[in-house]
Each structure stands twice: as C-alpha cells, then as structure tokens.
Enzyme design. Structure first.
Site, short mmCIF file in Angstrom:
data_model
loop_
_atom_site.label_atom_id
_atom_site.label_comp_id
_atom_site.label_asym_id
_atom_site.label_seq_id
_atom_site.Cartn_x
_atom_site.Cartn_y
_atom_site.Cartn_z
N ASP A 167 0.66 5.34 1.78
CA ASP A 167 -0.05 6.08 2.82
C ASP A 167 -0.71 7.31 2.21
OD1 ASP A 167 0.89 4.23 4.64
OD2 ASP A 167 2.62 5.45 5.23
N ARG A 187 7.51 -8.49 15.86
CA ARG A 187 7.89 -7.16 15.38
C ARG A 187 6.89 -6.14 15.91
NH1 ARG A 187 7.30 -3.52 10.89
NH2 ARG A 187 9.33 -2.62 10.31
N HIS A 231 0.83 -1.20 0.00
CA HIS A 231 0.00 0.00 0.00
C HIS A 231 0.87 1.25 0.00
CE1 HIS A 231 1.11 -0.54 4.22
NE2 HIS A 231 0.78 0.73 4.44
N HIS A 240 4.93 0.25 0.11
CA HIS A 240 5.63 -0.55 1.11
C HIS A 240 4.71 -1.66 1.63
CE1 HIS A 240 3.63 2.84 3.10
NE2 HIS A 240 3.57 2.13 4.21
#
Length: 332
Positions: free
Chosen positions: A207, A272, A205, A262
């Site tokens: 942002d 994570r 996607h 990303h």
C-alpha cells in the site's frame, strides 16, 4: 503473540476451506489498552510491517451497519451494481482491479472519505439508498481514522519522536488524501480445478499510503510475505483490525519499518467481505525520512511528493511489482 491451538486451526480451516498447515500463528496481537502497546507496535512494524489490534475504539454498531449496507449492495443483481461504475477512480468495479489491467476474483466499491461526489452513482440502484451508504461509510471511516491516528501516536511515542503528531497530523489534515474501499470476494467453486495453483482474489502489492486499517469477516484468504519471501496465510478474525505499514511510512522511518507485501486468495465455498481505510498524507504533501530518526545515519530515500508517487503507483501493474517502482522513485 496470538497462538491458535491445533483444534482451533482445524476448525477455522474446515469452515473456510483452507489447509490446516497454511495458517501462521505468529501474527503480533496488540492490546491497545495495555501500557506497553507502543513498544509492541514498534517491534511489530520492524519485524512484519503488519499486526492486529484489539480493545480498539471503533463502535460495534458502526461495523455492523457498514457490513449490512455492503451485503445489501453486493447482493444486488450485477446489472444494478454496474450502474455505480465504472470506477473513475471512485465507484463500483469488478474483476479488473484498476485501469492498468490487473485482474482478480473480486468486486469492490472505492470512495473518497471526504467527497459527496463519490456516492452520486448509487442513486439509480434499486433498493440501495446512497445517503444510507454515505452515512455508514463516513461513520465507520471517521472512527477507524481516529484509531489509526491513535496507533500512529503510539508509534511516535515508542520511537521517541518530537513533536508527537508528526505522523498523525498528516491524516488529520483537512486535505488528507485518505480513501476507503469495500472488497467482496464471491465464492469461486472453480477453484477446485486449481489444486496445485492459487486463484488470486487480489494480487500481490504494497500500500503506497502511510497506514492501512483492514477488517474482514470470518473467511480466510489474506496472505502476507515474510522477510524471507515466504507467503503465509493470516487466520481470519472478524473481531480485530489488521494494520499494514505503507510505503510512505517506510520512507519516513528511513526503512526501519517495512511496507508489507500482501495478497488475497479466492475461496471456493464462502464469500469474503473486507473493508480497508487507507490513511494518506495531503495530496501535495512531501514525504522524506524524519531527521529525528536518522541519528547521523545516511538517508536511504530522497524526498518525493505524495501525488507524484501515488499517480505512478496506480499506473503500475500489480504483476510488475510496485516495490520496484517504489525503489526507483524513492531510493537514493
């Protein structure tokens, strides 16, 4: 540029269960204390739409406190965490990333940076103090917002834009539509079954906001797409902040800066934890190319209202490629 030695890459790879050849050692590294940082930031936004910064102004204690609260929350039993959900849009969610059915190997907290309502769902969770979470998020988000504005002002200076605060004032506006997200990617032992495939933690996607500020622990997974369409893995660095150019900044610079695609891949052995501040314009704000950057060139994008684009963007499945929607709404 930051260049990792081969032993350093192999060490990170072993610690994070990543292949040595998967790391990209050309991510722009910007020292915000250096006088030439503004020009380097402009170059990084043009070439990658992505860079990382050191010597920032975010206090270490804010980072430590937020991470501690996040670990405390995500370590709670699922039945407890789900009391803070579902995200509508704010609250706790897991695996289903949004209302449009996108799936990932992730659990998350999504809150508004200027709303007390975002935290009322945490009041019924045993061992979790909503006021402590609120304070940790607000302190951290305020410091990161300040840094984001400083970076935007460096961009404005590097681009020789007047007035200097044309970008940063949108984040500083009392009605700025900025949001904050905590992502937790649990270990996924099943990943060993997917030796020839990537198990997605968070899908591809861009942002939609102006700028995004990301920090994560020392676990790999983040990937960005280069101009040639190749996906490359970014070496983890818990001591730096990563900056993403958003769709709105791409429009305002008339395509000079590119909104970076990303995604995050799941990890088999380590969890994570990432924190993301999304700096957005006022909900009723209008986004269009800046006349001062046109220099007689034709505008590539038509003006649009932020809330209309945001509403459409979050209704679009990640798999359907949000960039297609972006080009449809904003391009002439």
């Amino acid at each position: 540029m930051v260049v990792l030695s081969k032993p350093a890459i192999e060490h990170l790879s072993k610690a994070n269960n990543c292949k040595p050849t998967s790391f990209f050692n050309g991510v722009p590294l910007i020292d915000l204390s250096k006088p030439d940082s503004k020009n380097l930031i402009v170059k990084a936004c043009e070439e990658f739409g992505f860079f990382k910064v050191v010597n920032h102004s975010v206090p270490t204690e804010f980072i430590t406190k937020l991470e501690s609260e996040a670990i405390n929350f995500f370590s709670s039993p699922l039945s407890q965490k789900e009391k803070a959900g579902p995200p509508d849009p704010f609250g706790y969610g897991n695996k289903q990333i949004g209302p449009n059915g996108d799936l990932g190997w992730v659990e998350y907290i999504f809150v508004a940076t200027d709303s007390e309502i975002s935290y009322h769902k945490f009041s019924s969770i045993f061992g979790v103090n909503p006021e402590t979470i609120r304070t940790a998020v607000n302190d951290y988000a305020s410091a990161v917002k300040k840094m984001a504005c400083e970076i935007l002002e460096m961009l404005e200076e590097g681009l020789k834009i007047h007035p200097r605060n044309v970008f940063s004032k949108l984040l500083m506006d009392a009605k700025s539509d900025s949001v904050f997200r905590l992502n937790h990617y649990p270990p996924c032992p099943e990943i060993q079954q997917f030796s020839d495939h990537n198990l997605i933690g968070f899908g591809e996607h861009t942002d939609p906001q102006i700028i995004s500020v990301l920090r994560s622990n020392n676990t790999c997974g983040l990937q960005i797409s280069l101009k040639n369409g190749h996906w490359i893995s970014v070496p983890p660095d818990p001591n730096s902040f990563f900056i993403n150019v958003g769709d709105s900044l791409q429009v305002m610079t008339n395509g000079r800066f590119k909104s970076v695609r990303h995604r995050v891949l799941a990890n088999s052995v380590k969890s994570r934890l990432s924190t993301i501040y999304f700096g957005g314009p006022p909900l009723r704000g209008k986004i269009a190319p800046l006349a001062s950057l046109m220099e007689g060139e034709e505008s590539l994008y038509k003006e649009f209202k932020w809330f209309e684009y945001k509403k459409s963007a979050y209704k679009t499945r990640l798999a359907d490629n949000r960039l297609v929607l972006f080009e449809k709404i904003a391009s002439k």
